[in-house]
Design an enzyme around this catalytic site. Sequence first.
Site, short mmCIF file in Angstrom:
data_model
loop_
_atom_site.label_atom_id
_atom_site.label_comp_id
_atom_site.label_asym_id
_atom_site.label_seq_id
_atom_site.Cartn_x
_atom_site.Cartn_y
_atom_site.Cartn_z
N THR A 50 0.35 -1.63 -0.48
CA THR A 50 -0.57 -2.74 -0.21
C THR A 50 0.24 -3.88 0.40
O THR A 50 1.45 -4.00 0.18
CB THR A 50 -1.30 -3.19 -1.48
N VAL A 57 0.56 -7.32 0.12
CA VAL A 57 1.32 -8.31 -0.65
C VAL A 57 2.46 -7.65 -1.40
O VAL A 57 3.60 -8.14 -1.40
CB VAL A 57 0.39 -9.10 -1.61
N CYS A 58 2.20 -6.50 -2.01
CA CYS A 58 3.25 -5.79 -2.76
C CYS A 58 4.39 -5.39 -1.83
O CYS A 58 5.57 -5.58 -2.16
CB CYS A 58 2.68 -4.54 -3.44
N THR A 59 4.05 -4.86 -0.68
CA THR A 59 5.07 -4.45 0.28
C THR A 59 5.92 -5.64 0.69
O THR A 59 7.16 -5.57 0.71
CB THR A 59 4.43 -3.78 1.50
N LEU A 118 8.31 -6.73 -2.20
CA LEU A 118 9.43 -5.81 -2.42
C LEU A 118 10.40 -5.83 -1.24
O LEU A 118 11.61 -5.68 -1.43
CB LEU A 118 8.91 -4.41 -2.71
#
Length: 158
Positions: free
Chosen positions: A42, A44-46, A49
């Site tokens: 997704t 935001v998660c990408t 990280l």
Amino acid sequence: MSAIGSPAPGFSLPDQHGRTVTLADFRERASVLLVFYPFAFTGVCTGELQELQARSAVFQSEDVQVLGVSCDSMHTQRVFSDQEGLDFPLLSDFWPHGAAARAYGVFAEDKGCAVRGSFVIDPSGIVRWSVINALPDARDVHEYVKALEAVRSTGTGH
């Protein structure tokens, strides 16, 4: 929820390569930046990280182990890690579903995933800092750096 100054809940989770990782693995060796995220792949998660990956050499040189955790399967974590070029462990909190996220107070029952919870755990296993954001709200990597500097400079993070 894991309160500041309290012992961090232990966990034993597979990483993206199937190796078991426990919080105790880092006891007396390194501080841990434990980063719960909702879902691999997704936006935001990408982005979050990737920011951690960009700073991974700095974290490693300061004896900090970054651990990403989501309720995705180990296999999903592997493909995500490979695709994004992430060199830190991505832990699968898949089964029992969300057990680690629940222990840290960051599991969203209505969504079936972790919210954006981050914890700095010192080498003695004590939670020294945390932030919890809603699903759509990215965390600021600079806040991690400040929290880790506080742990390093005072030994307590306060």
